[in-house]
Every structure is written in structure tokens, then in C-alpha cells.
Design a protein around this motif. Sequence first.
Motif, mmCIF file in Angstrom:
data_model
loop_
_atom_site.group_PDB
_atom_site.id
_atom_site.type_symbol
_atom_site.label_atom_id
_atom_site.label_comp_id
_atom_site.label_asym_id
_atom_site.label_seq_id
_atom_site.Cartn_x
_atom_site.Cartn_y
_atom_site.Cartn_z
ATOM 1 N N PHE A 50 15.591 2.601 -22.734
ATOM 2 C CA PHE A 50 15.851 3.010 -21.358
ATOM 3 C C PHE A 50 14.556 2.981 -20.566
ATOM 4 N N ILE A 51 14.684 2.554 -19.358
ATOM 5 C CA ILE A 51 13.556 2.593 -18.428
ATOM 6 C C ILE A 51 13.964 3.522 -17.292
ATOM 7 N N THR A 52 13.179 4.535 -17.091
ATOM 8 C CA THR A 52 13.450 5.475 -16.007
ATOM 9 C C THR A 52 12.762 4.985 -14.748
ATOM 10 N N PHE A 53 13.550 4.775 -13.708
ATOM 11 C CA PHE A 53 13.025 4.331 -12.432
ATOM 12 C C PHE A 53 12.813 5.544 -11.535
ATOM 13 N N ALA A 54 11.824 5.455 -10.697
ATOM 14 C CA ALA A 54 11.617 6.474 -9.668
ATOM 15 C C ALA A 54 12.296 5.972 -8.401
ATOM 16 N N ALA A 55 12.962 6.873 -7.694
ATOM 17 C CA ALA A 55 13.639 6.506 -6.452
ATOM 18 C C ALA A 55 12.943 7.162 -5.274
ATOM 19 N N CYS A 56 12.719 6.392 -4.250
ATOM 20 C CA CYS A 56 12.137 6.932 -3.020
ATOM 21 C C CYS A 56 13.161 7.884 -2.399
ATOM 22 N N PRO A 57 12.768 9.111 -2.085
ATOM 23 C CA PRO A 57 13.728 10.055 -1.510
ATOM 24 C C PRO A 57 14.160 9.695 -0.089
ATOM 25 N N SER A 58 13.419 8.805 0.562
ATOM 26 C CA SER A 58 13.781 8.426 1.931
ATOM 27 C C SER A 58 14.703 7.221 1.992
ATOM 28 N N CYS A 60 15.626 5.282 -0.995
ATOM 29 C CA CYS A 60 16.276 5.063 -2.289
ATOM 30 C C CYS A 60 15.814 3.800 -3.001
ATOM 31 N N TRP A 61 14.743 3.167 -2.543
ATOM 32 C CA TRP A 61 14.199 1.999 -3.235
ATOM 33 C C TRP A 61 13.751 2.437 -4.622
ATOM 34 N N LEU A 62 14.049 1.624 -5.629
ATOM 35 C CA LEU A 62 13.736 1.994 -7.001
ATOM 36 C C LEU A 62 12.434 1.346 -7.457
ATOM 37 N N TYR A 63 11.666 2.118 -8.211
ATOM 38 C CA TYR A 63 10.387 1.643 -8.727
ATOM 39 C C TYR A 63 10.343 1.810 -10.237
ATOM 40 N N ALA A 64 10.101 0.726 -10.925
ATOM 41 C CA ALA A 64 9.874 0.791 -12.372
ATOM 42 C C ALA A 64 8.433 1.243 -12.586
ATOM 43 N N PRO A 65 8.206 1.907 -13.688
ATOM 44 C CA PRO A 65 6.819 2.327 -13.943
ATOM 45 C C PRO A 65 5.944 1.105 -14.225
ATOM 46 N N GLN A 66 4.738 1.140 -13.749
ATOM 47 C CA GLN A 66 3.754 0.094 -14.032
ATOM 48 C C GLN A 66 2.729 0.701 -14.977
ATOM 49 N N GLY A 68 3.337 2.787 -17.205
ATOM 50 C CA GLY A 68 3.668 4.206 -17.339
ATOM 51 C C GLY A 68 3.418 5.038 -16.100
ATOM 52 N N VAL A 69 3.018 4.383 -15.011
ATOM 53 C CA VAL A 69 2.681 5.127 -13.789
ATOM 54 C C VAL A 69 3.619 4.697 -12.666
ATOM 55 N N TYR A 70 4.096 5.670 -11.927
ATOM 56 C CA TYR A 70 4.950 5.394 -10.771
ATOM 57 C C TYR A 70 4.108 5.447 -9.499
ATOM 58 N N PRO A 71 4.484 4.674 -8.494
ATOM 59 C CA PRO A 71 3.723 4.735 -7.241
ATOM 60 C C PRO A 71 3.891 6.096 -6.574
ATOM 61 N N VAL A 72 2.870 6.509 -5.906
ATOM 62 C CA VAL A 72 2.888 7.814 -5.226
ATOM 63 C C VAL A 72 3.602 7.704 -3.890
ATOM 64 N N THR A 73 3.457 6.564 -3.239
ATOM 65 C CA THR A 73 4.103 6.376 -1.939
ATOM 66 C C THR A 73 5.036 5.174 -2.001
ATOM 67 N N CYS A 74 5.995 5.159 -1.136
ATOM 68 C CA CYS A 74 6.954 4.064 -1.059
ATOM 69 C C CYS A 74 6.308 2.862 -0.389
ATOM 70 N N THR A 75 6.531 1.692 -0.976
ATOM 71 C CA THR A 75 5.974 0.471 -0.388
ATOM 72 C C THR A 75 7.069 -0.453 0.105
ATOM 73 N N TRP A 76 8.288 0.083 0.244
ATOM 74 C CA TRP A 76 9.430 -0.726 0.674
ATOM 75 C C TRP A 76 9.136 -1.432 1.990
ATOM 76 N N ASP A 77 8.513 -0.760 2.927
ATOM 77 C CA ASP A 77 8.240 -1.356 4.230
ATOM 78 C C ASP A 77 7.270 -2.528 4.142
ATOM 79 N N ASP A 78 6.564 -2.649 3.016
ATOM 80 C CA ASP A 78 5.615 -3.740 2.859
ATOM 81 C C ASP A 78 6.316 -5.066 2.542
ATOM 82 N N PHE A 79 7.585 -4.997 2.118
ATOM 83 C CA PHE A 79 8.289 -6.218 1.756
ATOM 84 C C PHE A 79 8.866 -6.911 2.980
#
Length: 85
Positions: A50-58, A60-66, A68-79
Motif C-alpha cells: 500500500f502507498i499512502t497518499f497525502a491529499a491537499c485539504p483545499s 484534494c490533489w493527491l501526492y505520493a511520498p517522494q 518517504g516525504v510528503y510535500p508541505v505545500t500544494c503544488t497543484w497550481d504549478d501544473f
Amino acid sequence: MALKFHRALLGLAFSHIYPNGLPMAISNTLKHFPVMMTTLHKWFPISSQFITFAACPSCCWLYAPQNGVYPVTCTWDDFEVAKSK
Ligand SMILES: [Zn+2]
């Protein structure tokens, strides 16, 4: 949590099919429907990872750990796709 949601969804679907009450077999199946992954693994001892994804609370964009580390801020707007929405 997802398993509880699936059980609730099945219960809702069956309640529409049987508006006057669920047949005993279906009721029992829903009653014993696994809601914990540990129970599911006991019933179906398959190896899985299992891979636990982090979800942006604003957004809901999902982030896989890189590493073992999750991003601190959402980078969805960068795409680029986010800019078209
Ligand atoms: Zn976000």
C-alpha cells in the motif's frame, strides 16, 4: 475508511432494491462486511503493498511520498492543467 464507505454504499443500494427490508442473507453479509484492512487481509491473504497518499485539504490533489516525504505545500497550481481550469 474506504471499506466503511463501500459497506454504506452497498447498504444504500440494497435498500433501494429491497425497500421493505433486506433479505436475511444480504443483511448478514453487510453486517459482517469487513471495514478494516486487517480483516480483509485475514480473509484474503494476498501480498500487497500500500502507498499512502497525502491529499491537499483545499483541492484534494493527491501526492505520493517522494523518498518517504510528503510535500508541505500544494503544488497543484504549478501544473499547466490547473491553469486551464
Ligand atoms: Zn491543493
